[in-house]
Design a protein around this motif. Structure first.
Motif, mmCIF file in Angstrom:
data_model
loop_
_atom_site.group_PDB
_atom_site.id
_atom_site.type_symbol
_atom_site.label_atom_id
_atom_site.label_comp_id
_atom_site.label_asym_id
_atom_site.label_seq_id
_atom_site.Cartn_x
_atom_site.Cartn_y
_atom_site.Cartn_z
ATOM 1 N N ALA A 8 16.493 -28.059 -2.494
ATOM 2 C CA ALA A 8 15.799 -26.984 -1.768
ATOM 3 C C ALA A 8 16.766 -25.858 -1.411
ATOM 4 O O ALA A 8 16.405 -24.675 -1.449
ATOM 5 C CB ALA A 8 15.148 -27.545 -0.512
ATOM 6 N N LEU A 9 18.000 -26.221 -1.083
ATOM 7 C CA LEU A 9 18.990 -25.181 -0.751
ATOM 8 C C LEU A 9 19.214 -24.248 -1.931
ATOM 9 O O LEU A 9 19.308 -23.028 -1.780
ATOM 10 C CB LEU A 9 20.334 -25.816 -0.354
ATOM 11 C CG LEU A 9 20.414 -26.520 0.993
ATOM 12 C CD1 LEU A 9 21.843 -26.967 1.268
ATOM 13 C CD2 LEU A 9 19.931 -25.622 2.113
ATOM 14 N N GLU A 10 19.304 -24.855 -3.130
ATOM 15 C CA GLU A 10 19.510 -24.026 -4.323
ATOM 16 C C GLU A 10 18.328 -23.096 -4.556
ATOM 17 O O GLU A 10 18.483 -21.939 -4.913
ATOM 18 C CB GLU A 10 19.750 -24.910 -5.550
ATOM 19 C CG GLU A 10 21.161 -25.455 -5.644
ATOM 20 C CD GLU A 10 22.219 -24.378 -5.438
ATOM 21 O OE1 GLU A 10 22.173 -23.347 -6.141
ATOM 22 O OE2 GLU A 10 23.077 -24.540 -4.563
ATOM 23 N N ARG A 11 17.135 -23.622 -4.368
ATOM 24 C CA ARG A 11 15.946 -22.785 -4.569
ATOM 25 C C ARG A 11 15.881 -21.668 -3.537
ATOM 26 O O ARG A 11 15.510 -20.537 -3.852
ATOM 27 C CB ARG A 11 14.685 -23.648 -4.472
ATOM 28 C CG ARG A 11 14.535 -24.559 -5.673
ATOM 29 C CD ARG A 11 13.212 -25.258 -5.688
ATOM 30 N NE ARG A 11 13.022 -25.943 -6.954
ATOM 31 C CZ ARG A 11 11.913 -26.559 -7.312
ATOM 32 N NH1 ARG A 11 10.890 -26.569 -6.495
ATOM 33 N NH2 ARG A 11 11.802 -27.148 -8.480
ATOM 34 N N LEU A 12 16.277 -21.987 -2.317
ATOM 35 C CA LEU A 12 16.268 -20.955 -1.276
ATOM 36 C C LEU A 12 17.330 -19.902 -1.551
ATOM 37 O O LEU A 12 17.135 -18.713 -1.286
ATOM 38 C CB LEU A 12 16.498 -21.586 0.094
ATOM 39 C CG LEU A 12 15.305 -22.351 0.644
ATOM 40 C CD1 LEU A 12 15.688 -23.116 1.897
ATOM 41 C CD2 LEU A 12 14.147 -21.400 0.948
#
Lengths: 338, 250
Positions: A8-12
């Motif tokens: 999720a961090l990468e997507r954010l």
């Protein structure tokens, strides 16, 4: 607070990088490419209702020279109006401060994918000739690409061939004199001329980078550096293998049969010493054309058997007709005597 | 200042001027220092707590105690007085201060804290423990990278919360829901297509595109506003922003 996984961090992170196109005529559709400092998005031009590609810096940056380089790239593309070079439509700065330019959105395949799809040799050489034409045109305008490789060539759905990514191009400009505007252009050009980025990376791609470019000898980098890279592309088109980043042997062993004359052309283009290479892209392209027409190529010294074999292949139809005629005569003579 | 008003005040993503967090932390006025520390604590308490649990192996109780004691200590002592922006980023300096405190001053500070029963920072220990459990066992080979990763997680987590509040307060819940489905989906694999989202939410694809763009724009503003709040100089702010948005955190 919700827990966020690494995924999720990468997507954010990607979401936060999404360009702010408020107040522009463009809508971002999707990210289609990403480099170290720049990202390419597919965008819709809402005024003309068409898809375009937008290249922009990942972050506003006025300290590393990447911003001026991107602006220079857009000006180079604007100057290079050629069917083999992707046209630029627009350039500017986003509300968030990032410089950008908008170019034609090319639907098609990268050259490396084309080769892996098993296109025949004649078609590969036709594509190579188109690449040479675009690069020769750029050279005639005083611009050296400096990062030619299969990944930077696109083939469109209607057979068009486009050379992309002029981000590290060198502009061969006269640095003496000139008005204020051209002086400013020279400053940008000088910045773009750096062989080594501020992060310590030599500009170019190993295997396709001429020795003089890899060693960072800026003053030595001229059209011959692009001739070297084209030799690498030709080798890739012939063998499906990238050339090695080894100054003593660029060509890895391959499992496919490659005509010796084409190997010789590739070797001549990739000669370690610039003066041993083709003096221009046009001369390299002319040798390819001679090969396709069944003529002798300048890079390869033929033996008598080579020559006879080439002539036989070139005049195959005429030779077959003569042989058929002679055979017919022999048959007729045979029946006359009976 | 609410998150939404703060983000609105940011306008463009890189404002030319900024207040100095460092100056606020060093201010003579206790109120100013407390506010600056509060901003820091909201972002840092999770990384601090997890660092103490994982890196230093403290028990739940001791990690909570030490986290509280560290922030209390930071408020009363001149912990950040010696920080020099030319030497290191603030979060690196912050972690070094924490390690030093945990190693050398915990006993004294702990006694003081336990004696006074002071709690400056609202800590959700159960939530933090659940997060540690979900993350599983992590080998901490590079404490600075691990601290950074948790710092990013905390920054993004708070920013998502702010974005949700923005959606709620401005009637843009659909914007946030789309963002949640497309950019926040925890499931690995392909994301839903815009067409699938269009069908799911009953709106045209063009509206999906526009709503997502607006939510991302707002998210970016919130992240940068928070970042601006907890960095000490413009140079550090820009460097952190570059790292946060341009370099893999792995």
């Amino acid at each position: 607070m919700r827990w966020l996984s690494d995924n999720a961090l990468e997507r954010l992170r990607e979401a936060a990088e999404w360009p702010d196109l408020a107040g522009t005529r463009y809508e971002a559709i999707e990210q289609i490419g990403q480099g170290g400092m720049a990202t390419v998005f597919r965008v819709r031009d809402t005024v003309l209702d068409r898809m375009c590609a937008m290249k922009l810096l990942r972050l506003p940056d006025d300290t590393t020279g990447i911003g001026p380089r991107l602006r220079l790239e857009s000006r180079i593309l604007a100057d290079l109006e050629h069917p083999g070079i992707v046209p630029v439509h627009d350039a500017g700065e986003l509300p968030d401060g990032r410089p950008f330019y908008v170019m034609k959105f090319v639907r098609g395949q990268r050259l490396d994918d084309v080769v892996h799809d098993g296109v025949d040799l004649a078609e590969r050489l036709r594509i190579f000739e188109r690449v040479c034409e675009a690069v020769a045109f750029a050279h005639s305008r005083g611009i050296i690409h400096r990062d030619l490789k299969p990944e930077n060539v696109m083939t469109g759905e209607y057979g068009e061939v486009l050379v992309l990514d002029w981000g590290v191009a060198r502009v061969l400009v006269d640095r003496d004199g000139g008005d204020a505007e051209s002086d400013a252009a020279h400053d940008v050009a000088a910045e773009a001329d750096r062989p080594v980025t501020r992060h310590g990376t030599v500009l170019g791609t190993p295997g396709y980078m001429a020795p003089e470019q890899a060693s960072g000898e800026t003053g030595e980098i001229g059209p011959a550096a692009d001739v070297f890279a084209l030799g690498g592309i030709l080798w890739f088109l012939l063998s499906g293998e990238h050339p090695l980043a080894d100054s003593t042997d660029y060509m890895p062993p391959v499992s496919v049969a490659v005509p010796p004359r084409l190997i010789a052309i590739s070797q001549k283009a990739m000669a370690p010493v610039p003066s041993d290479r083709y003096a221009s892209v046009d001369l390299l392209s002319a040798d390819i054309r001679r090969f396709l027409e069944g003529n002798a190529v300048g890079a390869y010294r033929e033996t008598l058997w080579d020559r006879l074999g080439r002539l036989a292949r070139r005049h195959r139809v005429a030779i077959l007709l003569v042989l058929a005629y002679l055979l017919l005569r022999v048959v007729l003579i045979f029946f006359d005597r009976r | 200042m609410s998150d939404s008003s703060r983000s609105a005040a940011v306008g463009g993503s890189f404002p030319p001027t900024r207040h100095s967090l460092l100056a606020d932390l060093r201010a003579d006025e206790p109120d100013v220092r407390a506010r600056a520390l509060d901003a820091l604590a909201r972002l840092y308490w999770r990384p601090v707590y997890k660092h103490l649990r994982r890196r230093l192996g403290l028990s739940t109780h001791d990690a909570e105690d030490t986290t509280q004691a560290f922030f209390a200590h930071a408020l009363t002592a001149d912990v950040f007085e010696s920080y020099d922006p030319r030497q290191a980023r603030f979060r690196t300096f912050f972690r070094v201060c924490l390690d030093r405190f945990a190693a050398n001053e915990y006993r004294a500070a702990g006694r003081q804290k336990r004696g006074g029963h002071i709690q400056h920072v609202p800590i959700d220990v159960e939530g933090a423990e659940r997060e540690l459990e979900r993350a599983g066992v992590v080998a901490v080979s590079d404490p600075d990278a691990e601290f950074h990763r948790e710092w990013v997680r905390s920054l993004f987590g708070l920013s998502v919360e702010s974005l949700e509040a923005w959606g709620r307060e401005t009637g843009r819940q659909v914007h946030f829901s789309l963002f949640e489905r497309y950019d926040l989906d925890e499931a690995p694999g392909d994301r839903p297509t815009y067409q699938a989202l269009s069908d799911e939410f009953g709106i045209p694809v063009t509206q999906v595109t526009n709503y997502l763009a607006a939510a991302r724009r707002e998210f970016r503003r919130i992240v940068l506003a928070r970042l601006r709040e907890v960095t000490t100089t413009d140079a550090e702010f820009r460097a952190e922003a570059r790292d946060l948005l341009g370099v893999d955190v792995q």
